[in-house]
Design a protein around this motif. Sequence first.
Motif, PDB file in Angstrom:
ATOM      1  N   THR A 380       0.851  -1.234   0.019  1.00 55.66           N
ATOM      2  CA  THR A 380      -0.077  -0.170   0.048  1.00 55.66           C
ATOM      3  C   THR A 380       0.736   1.317  -0.024  1.00 55.66           C
ATOM      4  OG1 THR A 380      -1.658  -1.270   1.264  1.00 55.66           O
ATOM      5  CG2 THR A 380      -1.833   1.002   1.209  1.00 55.66           C
ATOM      6  N   LEU A 381       1.877   1.068   0.924  1.00 56.43           N
ATOM      7  CA  LEU A 381       2.791   2.507   0.695  1.00 56.43           C
ATOM      8  C   LEU A 381       3.533   2.694  -0.439  1.00 56.43           C
ATOM      9  CD1 LEU A 381       4.601   1.871   4.304  1.00 56.43           C
ATOM     10  CD2 LEU A 381       2.824   3.751   3.705  1.00 56.43           C
ATOM     11  N   ALA A 382       3.918   1.781  -1.206  1.00 60.10           N
ATOM     12  CA  ALA A 382       4.540   1.643  -2.351  1.00 60.10           C
ATOM     13  C   ALA A 382       3.785   2.080  -3.702  1.00 60.10           C
ATOM     14  CB  ALA A 382       5.036   0.329  -2.828  1.00 60.10           C
ATOM     15  N   ASN A 383       2.248   1.616  -3.535  1.00 63.77           N
ATOM     16  CA  ASN A 383       1.212   2.241  -4.195  1.00 63.77           C
ATOM     17  C   ASN A 383       1.040   3.655  -3.988  1.00 63.77           C
ATOM     18  OD1 ASN A 383      -2.150   2.238  -4.886  1.00 63.77           O
ATOM     19  ND2 ASN A 383      -0.936   0.982  -6.563  1.00 63.77           N
ATOM     20  N   LEU A 384       0.855   4.177  -3.019  1.00 66.20           N
ATOM     21  CA  LEU A 384       0.692   5.774  -2.685  1.00 66.20           C
ATOM     22  C   LEU A 384       1.722   6.254  -3.179  1.00 66.20           C
ATOM     23  CD1 LEU A 384      -0.450   5.513   1.033  1.00 66.20           C
ATOM     24  CD2 LEU A 384      -2.006   6.033  -0.854  1.00 66.20           C
ATOM     25  N   LEU A 385       3.054   5.822  -3.240  1.00 63.79           N
ATOM     26  CA  LEU A 385       4.304   6.321  -3.799  1.00 63.79           C
ATOM     27  C   LEU A 385       4.075   6.678  -5.139  1.00 63.79           C
ATOM     28  CD1 LEU A 385       6.824   7.883  -3.223  1.00 63.79           C
ATOM     29  CD2 LEU A 385       7.931   5.442  -3.380  1.00 63.79           C
TER      30      LEU A 385
END
Length: 427
Positions: A380-385
């Motif tokens: 999820t953090l990678a996707n937000l980035l």
Amino acid sequence: MNEILAWLPAELAALPRYVVALAIGLLMGLERERNPAAKAGLRTFALTALLGVLAAHLATTLEEHWLIAAGLLLVGAMMIAAYLRDPQPEGDPGTTTVAALMLCYGLGVLVWHAEIQLAVMLGIAATMLLYFKPELRGWSQHMTRRDLLSVLQFAVLSLIILPLVPNRDYGPYGALNPYQIWWMVVLIAGVGLAGYAALRLVGQQRGAVILGLLGGLVSSTATTLAFSRHARASSAMLPVAVIVIVLANLMVLVRLGVLTAVLAPGVLPHLLPVIGGGLLIGGFGAAYGVYRLQPQGEMPTLDMGNPTELRTALGFGLMYAGVLLASAWLADWLGTRGLYAVALVSGLTDVDAITLSSLRLFNLDRLPVAAVVNVVVIATLANLLFKSALALFVGGRQLARHAAAGMGALGLGLIVSWAIMRGFSAL
């Protein structure tokens, strides 16, 4: 029902079934009574339901099962004769009432054969179909060819292809199960279709908040890309674009929660506090953005692709199978660190595939629950980035600054709640 039967005399043991059938007939008849064009109302439907129970009762007692079919034919012939004798001025043949009355008779038969819960559910569903005729007609008239195609393609994916796919484990580590892979395709397509249908029903001119929430259900990536373009094309669209993008990415967490609850309920108690933290802080950030930016003006059209298109479904199925195989291999070779690397890379473009893969490995007892939570957070953090970079390159620096702040609040909530959960588990 069995408790009631135990208290009744033997000759009245069948009475509760007649009462249930009478209630179903009264419910359906109450709706038809409101329709002045209907040739059958409250009393006719109630009597027809009782006739269904009586016909089944006699057929069972006398072992003459043709009585049930004869009763159904008599009910249908009676209603058809009534409409032929006194046709409606507007030319309505009354087929809906005829079908409803024959269904009511069939539900009475079903009640006699102890399928009471099913009969009651069908009776309520039939009454709803009769009552919501104007709304159903309005929806069907507003459906485009593309909408109907989406529904038909989802039916093909779920009702034709899924039952034909073998339910066996193949490949290295037994990680590839064609049925499970296609079931994931159906699940993701179903979530996307639900969001697409909701977006079509409420319209695209209902405000940035609704558009962002529903756009996130269909595709947060498509929503981010579309409104980044709108913000670059018109500076007046900047407030609307920011709110829609942030809310669409908040809905990613809701999607993940729903998928986890359906596929691996055992993971949900560990994942839900982390998702809740992200939604809480991210929601505060989005609310503050709505207050500060005050999105106004006419909503642009959010052009969504068909969420059930066969090519899209096959692409997701191949990606899910690839991620699943890579996850199983790296988890066996490098342990959970290898799986985290897959989550980081695949999460850049799609969170669903790695999440579903980790849930599958959990169900196969190849991945602990703590690792599943870690995978979801990393992906999820990678996707937000990735979405923040998308907003920057497509929408410009001003959009990226506001959108990244909202998505950063979401990511901060995830990290804080994840850290708190880690602390508690370490105690």
